[in-house]
Design a protein around this motif. Structure first.
Motif, PDB file in Angstrom:
ATOM      1  N   VAL A 102       0.864  -1.177   0.000  1.00 55.42           N
ATOM      2  CA  VAL A 102       0.000   0.000   0.000  1.00 55.42           C
ATOM      3  C   VAL A 102       0.900   1.227   0.000  1.00 55.42           C
ATOM      4  O   VAL A 102       1.762   1.372   0.875  1.00 55.42           O
ATOM      5  CB  VAL A 102      -0.937   0.028   1.230  1.00 55.42           C
ATOM      6  CG1 VAL A 102      -1.732   1.335   1.263  1.00 55.42           C
ATOM      7  CG2 VAL A 102      -1.882  -1.164   1.222  1.00 55.42           C
ATOM      8  N   LEU A 103       0.719   2.097  -0.992  1.00 54.27           N
ATOM      9  CA  LEU A 103       1.486   3.333  -1.090  1.00 54.27           C
ATOM     10  C   LEU A 103       0.531   4.501  -0.884  1.00 54.27           C
ATOM     11  O   LEU A 103      -0.429   4.658  -1.640  1.00 54.27           O
ATOM     12  CB  LEU A 103       2.165   3.445  -2.459  1.00 54.27           C
ATOM     13  CG  LEU A 103       3.524   2.752  -2.626  1.00 54.27           C
ATOM     14  CD1 LEU A 103       3.427   1.249  -2.419  1.00 54.27           C
ATOM     15  CD2 LEU A 103       4.102   3.047  -4.015  1.00 54.27           C
ATOM     16  N   SER A 104       0.800   5.282   0.147  1.00 49.25           N
ATOM     17  CA  SER A 104      -0.112   6.368   0.501  1.00 49.25           C
ATOM     18  C   SER A 104       0.465   7.735   0.146  1.00 49.25           C
ATOM     19  O   SER A 104       1.634   8.018   0.391  1.00 49.25           O
ATOM     20  CB  SER A 104      -0.420   6.324   2.005  1.00 49.25           C
ATOM     21  OG  SER A 104      -1.187   7.452   2.385  1.00 49.25           O
ATOM     22  N   ALA A 105      -0.394   8.595  -0.418  1.00 44.16           N
ATOM     23  CA  ALA A 105       0.009   9.965  -0.719  1.00 44.16           C
ATOM     24  C   ALA A 105       0.069  10.800   0.555  1.00 44.16           C
ATOM     25  O   ALA A 105       0.698  11.854   0.578  1.00 44.16           O
ATOM     26  CB  ALA A 105      -0.969  10.592  -1.709  1.00 44.16           C
ATOM     27  N   ILE A 106      -0.605  10.322   1.609  1.00 48.93           N
ATOM     28  CA  ILE A 106      -0.520  10.964   2.925  1.00 48.93           C
ATOM     29  C   ILE A 106       0.415  10.110   3.773  1.00 48.93           C
ATOM     30  O   ILE A 106       0.178   8.907   3.944  1.00 48.93           O
ATOM     31  CB  ILE A 106      -1.906  11.043   3.599  1.00 48.93           C
ATOM     32  CG1 ILE A 106      -2.850  11.913   2.760  1.00 48.93           C
ATOM     33  CG2 ILE A 106      -1.798  11.601   5.013  1.00 48.93           C
ATOM     34  CD1 ILE A 106      -4.269  11.936   3.276  1.00 48.93           C
ATOM     35  N   GLU A 107       1.470  10.702   4.291  1.00 47.03           N
ATOM     36  CA  GLU A 107       2.470   9.921   5.020  1.00 47.03           C
ATOM     37  C   GLU A 107       1.867   9.278   6.262  1.00 47.03           C
ATOM     38  O   GLU A 107       1.266   9.937   7.108  1.00 47.03           O
ATOM     39  CB  GLU A 107       3.646  10.820   5.415  1.00 47.03           C
ATOM     40  CG  GLU A 107       4.856  10.014   5.859  1.00 47.03           C
ATOM     41  CD  GLU A 107       6.124  10.855   5.910  1.00 47.03           C
ATOM     42  OE1 GLU A 107       6.821  10.768   6.937  1.00 47.03           O
ATOM     43  OE2 GLU A 107       6.384  11.593   4.940  1.00 47.03           O
ATOM     44  N   MET A 108       2.017   7.965   6.349  1.00 43.57           N
ATOM     45  CA  MET A 108       1.474   7.188   7.458  1.00 43.57           C
ATOM     46  C   MET A 108       2.370   5.965   7.622  1.00 43.57           C
ATOM     47  O   MET A 108       2.008   4.844   7.278  1.00 43.57           O
ATOM     48  CB  MET A 108       0.019   6.797   7.160  1.00 43.57           C
ATOM     49  CG  MET A 108      -0.771   6.387   8.380  1.00 43.57           C
ATOM     50  SD  MET A 108      -2.527   6.157   7.992  1.00 43.57           S
ATOM     51  CE  MET A 108      -3.074   7.829   7.729  1.00 43.57           C
TER      52      MET A 108
END
Length: 248
Positions: A102-108
């Motif tokens: 899973v690659l998120s545009a919002i850093e998590m």
């Protein structure tokens, strides 16, 4: 089937409602597992698969904004919903033997990798299914626009927009008995007649970068595999000016 798949690298756009439980809310694990099974079918053919998942089953920023909430805040909440859906789909894919990121545009950092284009491409090259979550990371953009942007960025050949209907129609088939299904239609025609395939930003981005879209019904068992095998499933939207209607 003894033939090579028609594509090598694809992006599947899945709405949040496709994962939804009763009343199109929350996550139905059976639906999610079924979607993962269809992804596995085409991934096992050797395709490089990227997925963008929506968040409408969790929260809709536009709806909250209409009820009085600040639009940017509402959109950020919607992006968090897409991350939850992404994690659910990742779990379902991995339970069926696929390596997934899973690659998120919002850093998590605790739950997903940050989106980096070159990293995403490398994951695809290593035969990992990648799930893009967190939208574009910016408010006022839909996950349809995210799908268009990511498909262009990582070099996909096509966007497969998985829906509940078998294609794009000249009118709402539930309201108009004379509505006909397009077998093929242009981006300009889709924008001009507001066919509600994707928002105009997403369509314009695909048009400018010659990224075809195929709209199809993913809830009909085997449709994704048939599409990849070359069967005429759904509606093709491209830069071709030729309009073809289903004559049936």
């Amino acid at each position: 089937m003894g033939t090579s798949p028609r594509f090598k690298r694809i992006l599947i756009k899945i709405s949040g409602e496709a994962l939804a439980g009763e009343g199109e809310l929350g996550i139905d694990t059976n639906k999610t597992f079924s979607l993962a099974g269809q992804i596995k079918e085409v991934h096992d053919l050797g395709l490089e698969v990227a997925v963008v998942v929506g968040g409408g089953n969790m929260i809709r920023g536009e709806t909250l904004a209409k009820s009085g909430m600040d639009r940017a805040t509402a959109d950020y909440m919607g992006m968090l919903g897409t991350i939850m859906n992404g994690l659910a789909l990742q779990d379902a894919c991995e339970k069926q033997g696929m390596f997934t990121r899973v690659l998120s545009a919002i850093e998590m950092k605790s739950v997903a990798e940050p989106y980096i284009r070159r990293r995403a491409v490398r994951h695809l090259e290593k035969n990992r299914v990648i799930i893009f979550a967190g939208g574009t990371g910016n408010p006022y953009f839909t996950t349809d626009t995210t799908a268009s942007l990511r498909a262009v960025e990582v070099g996909c050949e096509v966007i497969l927009k998985a829906t509940k209907v078998d294609g794009v129609y000249t009118a709402d088939p539930k309201k108009d008995a004379n509505a006909q299904r397009y077998l093929q239609v242009s981006f300009m025609e889709s924008i001009k007649h507001r066919l509600k395939v994707m928002d105009s930003t997403a369509l314009s981005l695909c048009m400018d970068n010659n990224m075809p879209i195929i709209v199809f019904d993913i809830f009909k068992a085997g449709n994704l595999r048939k599409l990849i095998d070359g069967e005429p499933i759904g509606t093709l939207i491209s830069n071709s000016e030729e309009v073809i209607l289903d004559g049936r």
